[in-house]
Design a protein around this motif. Sequence first.
Motif, PDB file in Angstrom:
ATOM      1  N   UNK A 159      -6.084  -5.271   0.038  1.00  0.00           N
ATOM      2  CA  UNK A 159      -5.085  -4.404   0.650  1.00  0.00           C
ATOM      3  C   UNK A 159      -5.691  -3.657   1.840  1.00  0.00           C
ATOM      4  N   UNK A 160      -6.350  -4.419   2.708  1.00  0.00           N
ATOM      5  CA  UNK A 160      -6.999  -3.851   3.889  1.00  0.00           C
ATOM      6  C   UNK A 160      -5.939  -3.501   4.925  1.00  0.00           C
ATOM      7  N   UNK A 218      -8.553 -25.845  17.891  1.00  0.00           N
ATOM      8  CA  UNK A 218      -7.805 -24.607  17.650  1.00  0.00           C
ATOM      9  C   UNK A 218      -8.787 -23.514  17.266  1.00  0.00           C
ATOM     10  N   UNK A 219      -8.542 -22.342  17.792  1.00  0.00           N
ATOM     11  CA  UNK A 219      -9.358 -21.165  17.533  1.00  0.00           C
ATOM     12  C   UNK A 219      -8.489 -20.183  16.755  1.00  0.00           C
ATOM     13  N   UNK A 220      -9.027 -19.669  15.637  1.00  0.00           N
ATOM     14  CA  UNK A 220      -8.231 -18.834  14.742  1.00  0.00           C
ATOM     15  C   UNK A 220      -8.733 -17.395  14.721  1.00  0.00           C
ATOM     16  N   UNK A 221      -7.785 -16.492  14.558  1.00  0.00           N
ATOM     17  CA  UNK A 221      -8.077 -15.084  14.399  1.00  0.00           C
ATOM     18  C   UNK A 221      -7.120 -14.491  13.384  1.00  0.00           C
ATOM     19  N   UNK A 222      -7.188 -13.173  13.199  1.00  0.00           N
ATOM     20  CA  UNK A 222      -6.341 -12.504  12.218  1.00  0.00           C
ATOM     21  C   UNK A 222      -5.743 -11.234  12.811  1.00  0.00           C
ATOM     22  N   UNK A 223      -4.628 -10.834  12.225  1.00  0.00           N
ATOM     23  CA  UNK A 223      -3.973  -9.594  12.602  1.00  0.00           C
ATOM     24  C   UNK A 223      -3.462  -8.918  11.333  1.00  0.00           C
ATOM     25  N   UNK A 224      -3.585  -7.589  11.298  1.00  0.00           N
ATOM     26  CA  UNK A 224      -3.129  -6.786  10.160  1.00  0.00           C
ATOM     27  C   UNK A 224      -2.208  -5.694  10.695  1.00  0.00           C
ATOM     28  N   UNK A 225      -1.018  -5.560  10.116  1.00  0.00           N
ATOM     29  CA  UNK A 225      -0.057  -4.540  10.546  1.00  0.00           C
ATOM     30  C   UNK A 225       0.402  -3.701   9.365  1.00  0.00           C
ATOM     31  N   UNK A 226       0.457  -2.388   9.605  1.00  0.00           N
ATOM     32  CA  UNK A 226       0.884  -1.453   8.553  1.00  0.00           C
ATOM     33  C   UNK A 226       1.416  -0.184   9.211  1.00  0.00           C
ATOM     34  N   UNK A 227       2.634   0.184   8.857  1.00  0.00           N
ATOM     35  CA  UNK A 227       3.270   1.422   9.335  1.00  0.00           C
ATOM     36  C   UNK A 227       3.149   1.592  10.851  1.00  0.00           C
ATOM     37  N   UNK A 228       3.414   0.521  11.589  1.00  0.00           N
ATOM     38  CA  UNK A 228       3.415   0.585  13.048  1.00  0.00           C
ATOM     39  C   UNK A 228       2.048   0.442  13.702  1.00  0.00           C
ATOM     40  N   UNK A 229       0.985   0.387  12.918  1.00  0.00           N
ATOM     41  CA  UNK A 229      -0.361   0.174  13.457  1.00  0.00           C
ATOM     42  C   UNK A 229      -0.733  -1.288  13.297  1.00  0.00           C
ATOM     43  N   UNK A 230      -1.459  -1.811  14.269  1.00  0.00           N
ATOM     44  CA  UNK A 230      -1.910  -3.202  14.202  1.00  0.00           C
ATOM     45  C   UNK A 230      -3.353  -3.297  14.657  1.00  0.00           C
ATOM     46  N   UNK A 278       0.857  -1.181   0.000  1.00  0.00           N
ATOM     47  CA  UNK A 278       0.000   0.000   0.000  1.00  0.00           C
ATOM     48  C   UNK A 278       0.895   1.234   0.000  1.00  0.00           C
ATOM     49  N   UNK A 279       0.814   2.014  -1.044  1.00  0.00           N
ATOM     50  CA  UNK A 279       1.630   3.227  -1.177  1.00  0.00           C
ATOM     51  C   UNK A 279       3.112   2.944  -0.957  1.00  0.00           C
ATOM     52  N   UNK A 280       3.577   1.817  -1.489  1.00  0.00           N
ATOM     53  CA  UNK A 280       4.992   1.467  -1.412  1.00  0.00           C
ATOM     54  C   UNK A 280       5.433   0.858  -0.100  1.00  0.00           C
TER      55      UNK A 280
END
Length: 84
Positions: free
Chosen positions: A66-67, A30-42, A11-13
């Motif tokens: 590209x969320x 097992x229980x599943x989840x998700x995590x998204x990290x971008x530019x220090x934010x999670x 995203x934007x390079x």
Amino acid sequence: MEKSLAGIAWCKGNPVHYYLLTEELENELKLYGVSVSYLGETAQTRGLTLSYQGAMRLLDLLRRGTVTPVTACDVVMDWLLDQD
């Protein structure tokens, strides 16, 4: 809880990292989840599903769109509503 990289989008390079979160329950489920990290934010959402395939489909949806962490919760909520 185990965290494993499931994909990267750009995203934007800058890279957006998508992680699968896995928690083992006492009865060997097992229980599943998700995590998204971008530019220090999670943004992370734990305990979404017992289905590995379901969690991976969600991660693929997040990556293809590209969320970023800013909108990840909205996309996850929409995904949960579609799981009926």
